[in-house]
Design an enzyme around this catalytic site. Structure first.
Site, PDB file in Angstrom:
ATOM      1  N   GLN A   1      -7.449  -0.980   3.285  1.00 52.91           N
ATOM      2  CA  GLN A   1      -8.467  -1.885   4.239  1.00 52.91           C
ATOM      3  C   GLN A   1      -9.619  -2.668   3.651  1.00 52.91           C
ATOM      4  OE1 GLN A   1      -8.127  -2.755   7.256  1.00 52.91           O
ATOM      5  NE2 GLN A   1      -6.048  -1.485   7.645  1.00 52.91           N
TER       6      GLN A   1
ATOM      7  N   HIS B   1      -1.452  -8.555   2.644  1.00 55.42           N
ATOM      8  CA  HIS B   1      -1.317  -9.031   4.065  1.00 55.42           C
ATOM      9  C   HIS B   1      -2.609  -8.655   5.066  1.00 55.42           C
ATOM     10  CE1 HIS B   1       0.066  -5.215   6.472  1.00 55.42           C
ATOM     11  NE2 HIS B   1       0.346  -4.950   5.061  1.00 55.42           N
TER      12      HIS B   1
ATOM     13  N   THR C   1      12.978  -7.004 -10.381  1.00 55.52           N
ATOM     14  CA  THR C   1      12.455  -8.364 -10.577  1.00 55.52           C
ATOM     15  C   THR C   1      11.091  -8.439  -9.549  1.00 55.52           C
ATOM     16  OG1 THR C   1      14.656  -9.041 -10.904  1.00 55.52           O
ATOM     17  CG2 THR C   1      13.079 -10.644 -10.218  1.00 55.52           C
TER      18      THR C   1
ATOM     19  N   ASN D   1      -8.380   3.013   8.496  1.00 64.03           N
ATOM     20  CA  ASN D   1      -8.149   1.639   9.153  1.00 64.03           C
ATOM     21  C   ASN D   1      -8.155   1.680  10.778  1.00 64.03           C
ATOM     22  OD1 ASN D   1      -6.097   3.740   8.538  1.00 64.03           O
ATOM     23  ND2 ASN D   1      -4.707   2.510  10.220  1.00 64.03           N
TER      24      ASN D   1
ATOM     25  N   CYS E   1       2.152   0.577  15.344  1.00 64.10           N
ATOM     26  CA  CYS E   1       3.180   1.667  15.628  1.00 64.10           C
ATOM     27  C   CYS E   1       4.382   1.115  15.144  1.00 64.10           C
ATOM     28  CB  CYS E   1       3.314   1.787  17.295  1.00 64.10           C
ATOM     29  SG  CYS E   1       4.412   2.810  17.619  1.00 64.10           S
TER      30      CYS E   1
ATOM     31  N   GLY F   1       0.896  -1.338  -0.108  1.00 62.82           N
ATOM     32  CA  GLY F   1      -0.067   0.176  -0.060  1.00 62.82           C
ATOM     33  C   GLY F   1       1.002   1.244   0.073  1.00 62.82           C
ATOM     34  N   THR F   2       1.828   1.204   0.835  1.00 63.39           N
ATOM     35  CA  THR F   2       2.750   2.514   0.760  1.00 63.39           C
ATOM     36  C   THR F   2       3.349   2.910  -0.655  1.00 63.39           C
ATOM     37  OG1 THR F   2       3.196   1.791   3.198  1.00 63.39           O
ATOM     38  CG2 THR F   2       4.795   3.448   2.098  1.00 63.39           C
TER      39      THR F   2
HETATM   40  C1  LIG Z   1      -5.078   2.153   5.286  1.00 68.33           C
HETATM   41  C2  LIG Z   1      -3.872   1.746   5.036  1.00 68.33           C
HETATM   42  N1  LIG Z   1      -3.260   2.191   4.032  1.00 68.33           N
HETATM   43  C3  LIG Z   1      -1.835   1.929   3.822  1.00 68.33           C
HETATM   44  C4  LIG Z   1      -1.316   1.011   4.547  1.00 68.33           C
HETATM   45  C5  LIG Z   1       0.219   0.661   4.329  1.00 68.33           C
HETATM   46  O1  LIG Z   1       0.097  -0.729   3.539  1.00 68.33           O
HETATM   47  P1  LIG Z   1       1.574  -1.589   3.393  1.00 68.33           P
HETATM   48  O2  LIG Z   1       1.911  -1.905   4.709  1.00 68.33           O
HETATM   49  O3  LIG Z   1       1.490  -2.674   2.560  1.00 68.33           O
HETATM   50  O4  LIG Z   1       2.647  -0.589   2.947  1.00 68.33           O
HETATM   51  C6  LIG Z   1      -2.015   0.282   5.475  1.00 68.33           C
HETATM   52  C7  LIG Z   1      -1.392  -0.675   6.369  1.00 68.33           C
HETATM   53  O5  LIG Z   1      -0.899  -0.320   7.505  1.00 68.33           O
HETATM   54  C8  LIG Z   1      -3.287   0.737   5.915  1.00 68.33           C
HETATM   55  O6  LIG Z   1      -4.063   0.215   6.767  1.00 68.33           O
END
Ligand SMILES: Cc1ncc(COP(=O)(O)O)c(C=O)c1O
Length: 375
Positions: free
Chosen positions: A180, A202, A238, A152, A328, A71-72
């Site tokens: 989420q 995950h 990769t 989240n 955290c 996600g990040t």
């Molecule tokens: C709403 C939300 N955005 C982004 C992320 C980040 O995702 P990732 O840990 O896969 O980079 C999370 C995970 O903690 C999340 O809950």
């Protein structure tokens, strides 16, 4: 004592069938997907099949799905690209976004002098759509609107259609952090007015370190990571072959069981809420708990006192995993920016319980019983 895991918004356990699907690619099928001989072609096929499966489930075109590390990375990619490639000079976001978004937009604001506005958040935790429209209407520059689908920490759900329609009206770009909800919500991207969404394996019993970025076919952006030509030149490096296979398998399982699992988890959340109300006084629930809210998350504030201040620590000692905010990463507890934004009451201690299909009412009973001695 058995551990009770009520922190499924932070991450979920890997489904054994997902691991089974991944295993061949962790062992004998290790070819580099870019290699032209059969070992490589086998890996390439696995990735393209995973892409097709993910696209079908989300009702998107396979060419609109890109695999990333999570996600990040997905959010960083598009927030940066919207400024660099799509002419956005104004970012509209909210103070309750995940740090993957908040810290990205703040970085661009401070370093590239991009205008940044935060839309008002109502006491229910929902975005004030009238304020959003005002911000869009008053913007002299093209805007990027980045607002998360399900929060989240409190579970509140954004109306993607309402926000997307406003963005269309004002020619803005719309990105939603759907980390989420991918795997927990039926998407129909072909009929949803959004330019970009994100997902992370995950969060729905898939592997960590793999995610997706959906880029609507009508927008063209340049890559965030430069290097090889993987992911059709959009994401060099990769591919995380077994992660991608696991992502698709986890999404297939989540989709096949959506009706059953979501009803079961919703029932657990309701049961926990009722048990808390029955056994404790002075509680308040954060977010729109009985309204537009994701069924996995329940956020409750206990009145602050010497005992309740130590609640997370004491639950941990008792093998109960919950959280006070998002996972955290710094080790320094400065409280939740989300709870501060919607309900800045220093005399409360917020706790997030988040559920999965593996949780039970017996676990809820055990946690409520334990809480009686802790608050
Ligand atoms: C709403 C939300 N955005 C982004 C992320 C980040 O995702 P990732 O840990 O896969 O980079 C999370 C995970 O903690 C999340 O809950």
């Amino acid at each position: 004592m058995q551990r009770i895991y009520f922190d499924n918004a932070a991450t979920t356990s890997l489904d054994p069938s997902v691991l089974e699907a991944m295993m061949p690619y962790l062992t004998e099928k290790f070819g580099n997907p870019s290699s032209i001989y059969s070992y490589g072609r086998e890996s390439r096929l696995a990735i393209e099949n995973a892409r097709k499966s993910v696209a079908k489930i989300l009702n998107a075109h396979p060419a609109e799905i890109f695999f990333t590390s999570g996600g990040t990375e997905s959010s960083n990619t598009i927030i940066t690209a919207a400024i660099r490639d799509l002419g956005c000079k104004h970012i509209i976001s909210s103070p309750i976004e995940h740090h993957a978004t908040l810290h990205s937009v703040e970085y661009l604001h401070h370093n590239d002098e991009i205008k940044l506005s935060f839309v008002k958040v109502l006491p229910s935790g929902h975005i004030d759509l009238e304020d959003l429209e005002k911000l869009l209407a008053d913007s002299e520059e093209r805007s990027l609107v980045t607002l998360m689908h399900a929060n989240n920490e409190i579970g509140n759900l954004l109306d993607l259609h309402a926000v997307g329609d406003l963005c269309q009206k004002y020619n803005a770009i719309f990105h939603s952090d759907t980390v989420q909800t991918v795997g927990h919500y039926p998407f129909d991207l072909r009929n949803t007015p959004v330019h970009f969404i994100t997902g992370a394996g995950h969060k729905f019993h898939g592997p960590k370190g793999v995610g997706i970025l959906y880029i609507n076919e009508n927008v063209k952006i340049k890559p965030y990571i430069h290097g090889g030509s993987q992911e059709r030149n959009m994401r060099a490096g990769t591919e995380n072959l077994y992660g991608i296979v696991g992502f698709a398998k986890a999404l297939e399982i989540a989709t096949a069981n959506y009706e059953k699992d979501s009803a079961y988890i919703k029932d657990l959340k309701t049961y926990m809420k009722e048990q808390l109300q029955k056994n404790f006084s002075g509680l308040s629930f954060n977010g729109d708990v009985d309204g537009r809210s994701l069924y996995t998350v329940l956020n409750v504030s206990f009145p602050k006192n010497e005992k309740s201040e130590m609640i997370l620590f004491n639950l941990d000692i008792n093998h109960i995993c919950v959280s006070g905010g998002s996972a955290c990463t710094s080790g320094v507890d400065i409280g939740s920016h989300v709870i501060r934004a919607i309900n800045n009451n220093p005399n409360q201690v917020p706790v997030r319980f988040s559920f999965s299909k593996h949780n039970t009412k017996e676990e809820v009973d055990a946690v409520v019983e334990k809480l009686k001695g802790l608050v």
